[in-house]
Design a protein around this motif. Structure first.
Motif: not given
Length: 282
Positions: A194, A190, A197
């Motif tokens: 992203t 990530c 998240l």
């Protein structure tokens, strides 16, 4: 009330350094040559100066010689590369550490690649990343290597587990993901782009926070029983994880400080002795 067990990096690092000191003493007795780590610092960033001094002190305690090269902030890319190549060619130097950051005018990657792979005890070169990724002999990036040792110490087997790495830096996020993958974890990276998240992190059995944003990962983001490794370090001794709330849901968690940080230095010293042994043929 905190439920998670602390992953004590300070205690484990102390044991690693004690073992490293014994190996260094044995190597010196057998060969007449002490392992030597060269540190290179560009400029006078206060945090970097402190880190280098700390590494020099740890070297002395472990029986490792420390050679420090302090370069002015105005050092050119060519001058830095020449310095690193000269250290690479010096048989009295067994390991090289370039303290970063090095300044915006420096091509950091070009500088790293001037370090001979056999002396890259910080695990920052292309060669080190490749050997680490393929499970071949070489040097791992020190912080990721220290994280894996912590997981082993607390009997966390990554095999079959969902691991989420928050961060994708070349010397932390990317290599720790590769080390986890090599141990049969299913790895998700990530980063700043992203989406959702928190939802991704919530699926993780093992979370490695390495993005450099204070308290980004909060308790509600942590799956109950997950292992949380905080590799972040921000102003005020704050990590990338909100410790108090995450500790209420995690099974194991690293403190900041006292978790990942000591393991990084211990791994650096251990790999310096490894490098010296290989170069001296013992």
């Amino acid at each position: 009330m905190t439920q998670a067990r602390l992953m004590d990096g300070t205690a484990l690092a102390r044991r690693i350094v004690e073992d490293t000191a014994k190996r260094a003493a044995d190597l010196t007795e057998r060969t007449g040559v002490a392992p030597c780590l060269a540190t290179v610092l560009v400029g006078e960033d206060p945090a970097s100066v402190t880190y280098v001094r700390m590494k020099q002190n740890r070297c002395r305690k472990a029986g490792i010689e420390s050679r420090h090269v302090a370069l002015p902030a105005a050092t050119t890319n060519g001058e830095l590369v020449a310095t690193l190549r000269a250290l690479s060619d010096d048989p009295a130097v067994h390991g090289i550490l370039l303290q970063h950051p090095v300044g915006e005018h420096i091509d950091e990657r070009a500088a790293f690649e001037a370090i001979a792979p056999e002396k890259d005890v910080d695990g920052v070169t292309f060669a080190s990343f490749a050997t680490m990724s393929f499970g071949l002999p070489g040097f791992v990036s020190c912080t990721p290597g220290g994280i894996m040792r912590l997981l082993d110490e607390y009997d966390v087997d990554p095999a079959g587990k969902r691991a989420v790495v928050v961060g994708r830096s070349a010397i932390l996020g990317k290599p720790v993901g590769m080390l986890l993958l090599a141990r049969d974890a299913t790895v998700t990276y990530c980063h700043s782009r992203t989406r959702e998240l928190s939802a991704v992190v919530r699926e993780a059995d093992v979370v490695v926070a390495a993005v450099g944003r204070p308290r980004l990962i909060r308790g509600e983001d942590v799956k109950p029983g997950a292992v949380v490794v905080d590799a972040g370090y921000n102003a005020g001794n704050v990590g990338d994880v909100d410790f108090d709330s995450a500790a209420e849901r995690a099974s194991l968690i690293t403190p900041v400080p006292g978790g990942v940080g000591p393991m990084t230095i211990a791994t650096l010293l251990e790999q310096t002795v490894d490098a010296a042994a290989r170069q001296l043929g013992v």
